[in-house]
Write an enzyme that holds these catalytic residues in place. Structure first.
Site, PDB file in Angstrom:
ATOM      1  N   GLN A   2       0.853  -1.199   0.000  1.00  0.00           N
ATOM      2  CA  GLN A   2       0.000   0.000   0.000  1.00  0.00           C
ATOM      3  C   GLN A   2       0.880   1.237   0.000  1.00  0.00           C
ATOM      4  O   GLN A   2       0.399   2.353  -0.084  1.00  0.00           O
ATOM      5  CB  GLN A   2      -0.868   0.026   1.265  1.00  0.00           C
ATOM      6  CG  GLN A   2      -1.785  -1.159   1.389  1.00  0.00           C
ATOM      7  CD  GLN A   2      -2.309  -1.301   2.811  1.00  0.00           C
ATOM      8  OE1 GLN A   2      -3.298  -0.680   3.183  1.00  0.00           O
ATOM      9  NE2 GLN A   2      -1.654  -2.115   3.611  1.00  0.00           N
ATOM     10  N   ASN A   3       2.186   1.019   0.143  1.00  0.00           N
ATOM     11  CA  ASN A   3       3.093   2.165   0.272  1.00  0.00           C
ATOM     12  C   ASN A   3       3.360   2.808  -1.073  1.00  0.00           C
ATOM     13  O   ASN A   3       3.474   2.126  -2.088  1.00  0.00           O
ATOM     14  CB  ASN A   3       4.397   1.726   0.931  1.00  0.00           C
ATOM     15  CG  ASN A   3       4.162   1.199   2.331  1.00  0.00           C
ATOM     16  OD1 ASN A   3       3.088   1.405   2.890  1.00  0.00           O
ATOM     17  ND2 ASN A   3       5.134   0.521   2.897  1.00  0.00           N
ATOM     18  N   HIS A   9      -1.489   1.518  -4.272  1.00  0.00           N
ATOM     19  CA  HIS A   9      -1.888   2.927  -4.114  1.00  0.00           C
ATOM     20  C   HIS A   9      -1.041   3.887  -4.943  1.00  0.00           C
ATOM     21  O   HIS A   9      -1.034   5.082  -4.680  1.00  0.00           O
ATOM     22  CB  HIS A   9      -1.855   3.317  -2.625  1.00  0.00           C
ATOM     23  CG  HIS A   9      -2.909   2.606  -1.811  1.00  0.00           C
ATOM     24  ND1 HIS A   9      -2.917   2.580  -0.427  1.00  0.00           N
ATOM     25  CD2 HIS A   9      -3.993   1.885  -2.195  1.00  0.00           C
ATOM     26  CE1 HIS A   9      -3.963   1.874  -0.013  1.00  0.00           C
ATOM     27  NE2 HIS A   9      -4.622   1.432  -1.050  1.00  0.00           N
ATOM     28  N   ASN A  13       3.359  -6.796  13.359  1.00  0.00           N
ATOM     29  CA  ASN A  13       2.898  -5.430  13.639  1.00  0.00           C
ATOM     30  C   ASN A  13       3.249  -5.070  15.079  1.00  0.00           C
ATOM     31  O   ASN A  13       3.307  -5.950  15.945  1.00  0.00           O
ATOM     32  CB  ASN A  13       1.377  -5.342  13.440  1.00  0.00           C
ATOM     33  CG  ASN A  13       0.924  -3.911  13.218  1.00  0.00           C
ATOM     34  OD1 ASN A  13       1.183  -3.036  14.029  1.00  0.00           O
ATOM     35  ND2 ASN A  13       0.246  -3.661  12.106  1.00  0.00           N
ATOM     36  N   SER A  62      -2.261  -1.345   9.362  1.00  0.00           N
ATOM     37  CA  SER A  62      -3.348  -1.343  10.341  1.00  0.00           C
ATOM     38  C   SER A  62      -4.518  -2.184   9.842  1.00  0.00           C
ATOM     39  O   SER A  62      -5.471  -2.420  10.575  1.00  0.00           O
ATOM     40  CB  SER A  62      -3.802   0.092  10.622  1.00  0.00           C
ATOM     41  OG  SER A  62      -4.177   0.713   9.408  1.00  0.00           O
ATOM     42  N   ASP A  78       6.001   4.892  -1.341  1.00  0.00           N
ATOM     43  CA  ASP A  78       7.355   5.452  -1.198  1.00  0.00           C
ATOM     44  C   ASP A  78       8.413   4.794  -2.090  1.00  0.00           C
ATOM     45  O   ASP A  78       9.551   5.267  -2.154  1.00  0.00           O
ATOM     46  CB  ASP A  78       7.818   5.390   0.275  1.00  0.00           C
ATOM     47  CG  ASP A  78       7.771   3.981   0.865  1.00  0.00           C
ATOM     48  OD1 ASP A  78       7.969   3.007   0.112  1.00  0.00           O
ATOM     49  OD2 ASP A  78       7.555   3.858   2.091  1.00  0.00           O
TER      50      ASP A  78
HETATM   51  P1  OAD Z   1      -1.203   2.849   8.981  1.00  0.00           P
HETATM   52  O1  OAD Z   1      -0.509   4.096   9.385  1.00  0.00           O
HETATM   53  O2  OAD Z   1      -2.684   2.824   9.048  1.00  0.00           O
HETATM   54  O3  OAD Z   1      -0.692   1.624   9.869  1.00  0.00           O
HETATM   55  C1  OAD Z   1       0.653   1.374  10.092  1.00  0.00           C
HETATM   56  C2  OAD Z   1       0.738   0.137  10.989  1.00  0.00           C
HETATM   57  O4  OAD Z   1       2.111  -0.194  11.147  1.00  0.00           O
HETATM   58  C3  OAD Z   1       0.181   0.348  12.397  1.00  0.00           C
HETATM   59  O5  OAD Z   1      -0.682  -0.750  12.692  1.00  0.00           O
HETATM   60  C4  OAD Z   1       1.418   0.343  13.308  1.00  0.00           C
HETATM   61  O6  OAD Z   1       1.170  -0.242  14.564  1.00  0.00           O
HETATM   62  C5  OAD Z   1       2.371  -0.507  12.493  1.00  0.00           C
HETATM   63  N1  OAD Z   1       3.806  -0.226  12.703  1.00  0.00           N
HETATM   64  C6  OAD Z   1       4.416   0.958  12.952  1.00  0.00           C
HETATM   65  N2  OAD Z   1       5.748   0.819  12.998  1.00  0.00           N
HETATM   66  C7  OAD Z   1       6.008  -0.499  12.769  1.00  0.00           C
HETATM   67  C8  OAD Z   1       7.201  -1.289  12.686  1.00  0.00           C
HETATM   68  N3  OAD Z   1       8.419  -0.750  12.827  1.00  0.00           N
HETATM   69  N4  OAD Z   1       7.067  -2.613  12.436  1.00  0.00           N
HETATM   70  C9  OAD Z   1       5.856  -3.171  12.292  1.00  0.00           C
HETATM   71  N5  OAD Z   1       4.693  -2.485  12.344  1.00  0.00           N
HETATM   72  C10 OAD Z   1       4.766  -1.177  12.577  1.00  0.00           C
HETATM   73  O7  OAD Z   1      -0.657   2.489   7.515  1.00  0.00           O
HETATM   74  P2  OAD Z   1      -1.319   1.588   6.394  1.00  0.00           P
HETATM   75  O8  OAD Z   1      -1.946   0.372   6.963  1.00  0.00           O
HETATM   76  O9  OAD Z   1      -0.293   1.412   5.337  1.00  0.00           O
HETATM   77  O10 OAD Z   1      -3.784   5.168   1.772  1.00  0.00           O
HETATM   78  O11 OAD Z   1      -2.451   2.556   5.837  1.00  0.00           O
HETATM   79  C11 OAD Z   1      -3.236   2.133   4.769  1.00  0.00           C
HETATM   80  C12 OAD Z   1      -3.561   3.272   3.848  1.00  0.00           C
HETATM   81  O12 OAD Z   1      -4.178   4.325   4.575  1.00  0.00           O
HETATM   82  C13 OAD Z   1      -2.346   3.952   3.231  1.00  0.00           C
HETATM   83  O13 OAD Z   1      -1.866   3.292   2.070  1.00  0.00           O
HETATM   84  C14 OAD Z   1      -2.869   5.307   2.883  1.00  0.00           C
HETATM   85  C15 OAD Z   1      -3.548   5.591   4.198  1.00  0.00           C
HETATM   86  O14 OAD Z   1      -4.400   6.597   4.249  1.00  0.00           O
HETATM   87  C16 OAD Z   1      -4.111   6.241   1.008  1.00  0.00           C
HETATM   88  O15 OAD Z   1      -3.616   7.353   1.169  1.00  0.00           O
HETATM   89  C17 OAD Z   1      -5.127   5.941  -0.024  1.00  0.00           C
END
Ligand code: OAD
Length: 246
Positions: A103-104, A121, A215, A191, A106
């Site tokens: 989903q990244n 994305h 996670n 998440s 970057d």
């Molecule tokens: P989130 O910011 O929602 O979730 C990041 C997850 O990573 C959280 O559950 C954290 O607990 C976990 N986390 C943080 N640091 C970590 C680490 N070092 N190792 C393991 N886990 C870690 O990000 P996404 O799930 O990617 O979409 O969000 C989904 C989408 O929502 C994104 O692609 C973006 C966003 O809005 C759009 O912009 C369309």
């Protein structure tokens, strides 16, 4: 970290599985210094991603939306992949059939060397026209609210998927196919709240995959996962790769 216990079933699957799929989210890039979306550090000027990553936000205030993307581009220009990204390159090289769904936006998986990457994305470094969708290769500089325009007259926007928009068709169908046939599926640093991306691990599990989650925190997937590692992906993934090489 060597205290992390890897279940026997996972060790066996690491040795025998042919088809493996992975879904990553912002958490895998957190250790590179890219802020995640949810949680305190995900906020930018008190806005949430859901308020900025939308067509409506761009129509109402394209300058604000562009400022957010410029801020994120600056961060991304300065960061490097971390051990979690590199461990996934090792996994790709190990399995006959391996698909990395992310989903990244970057681009860090490709920078690390992953080859089969499905970017659900889009990519934050690319631009396209808001009206006709044509890719835009020119520089984007936002001066006094003036947004660069395409030959068709439309404003230029980042080539990413916003809330409410369709995901790139080839990426989503490739991701679904890979998820449905995976014997082993890893959901890493997401998440698991944003669909359809979050449906991939569920589709995998429905089709019999062994589901592993990595996670820092529990997510809606944790209960259905066969194995949950609570910790940093940049620490746990290299340990899994180590076991694989033993
Ligand atoms: P989130 O910011 O929602 O979730 C990041 C997850 O990573 C959280 O559950 C954290 O607990 C976990 N986390 C943080 N640091 C970590 C680490 N070092 N190792 C393991 N886990 C870690 O990000 P996404 O799930 O990617 O979409 O969000 C989904 C989408 O929502 C994104 O692609 C973006 C966003 O809005 C759009 O912009 C369309």
């Amino acid at each position: 970290m060597s205290m992390v216990e890897i279940p026997e079933k996972l060790i066996n699957l690491l040795r025998t599985a042919r088809s493996v799929a992975v879904l990553t989210g912002a958490g895998i890039s957190a250790e590179s210094g890219v802020p995640t979306f949810r949680g305190e550090e995900g906020l930018w000027k008190k806005f949430r991603a859901e308020e900025l990553a939308t067509v409506e936000a761009f129509m109402q205030n394209p300058q604000l939306v562009w400022e957010w993307y410029m801020y994120r581009r600056e961060i991304i220009n300065d960061v490097r992949p971390n051990p979690g990204h590199y461990a996934l390159v090792d996994l790709e090289n190990h399995f006959e059939d391996f698909t990395l769904i992310t989903q990244n936006v970057d681009g860090l998986h490709r920078t690390a060397g992953s080859k089969k990457v499905l970017e659900l994305h889009g990519n934050i470094l690319c631009n396209k026209c808001f009206e006709c969708g044509e890719p835009y290769e020119g520089e984007v500089e936002i001066k006094e609210g003036e947004i660069p325009r395409c030959d068709c007259g439309g404003r230029i926007r980042p080539d990413v998927v916003w809330f409410g928009e369709l995901l790139p068709a080839a990426a989503i169908s490739g991701a679904l196919d890979a998820s449905e046939k995976a014997e082993l599926f890893f959901s890493i640093g997401t998440s698991a709240l944003v669909h359809p991306a979050a449906s991939m691990p569920m589709a995998a599990k429905r089709n019999g995959a062994y589901l592993v989650e990595i996670n820092l925190d529990p997510t809606p997937l944790s209960e259905m996962a066969d194995c949950v590692f609570h910790g940093k992906s940049g620490e746990i993934l290299p340990l899994i790769v180590e076991r694989l090489k033993e």
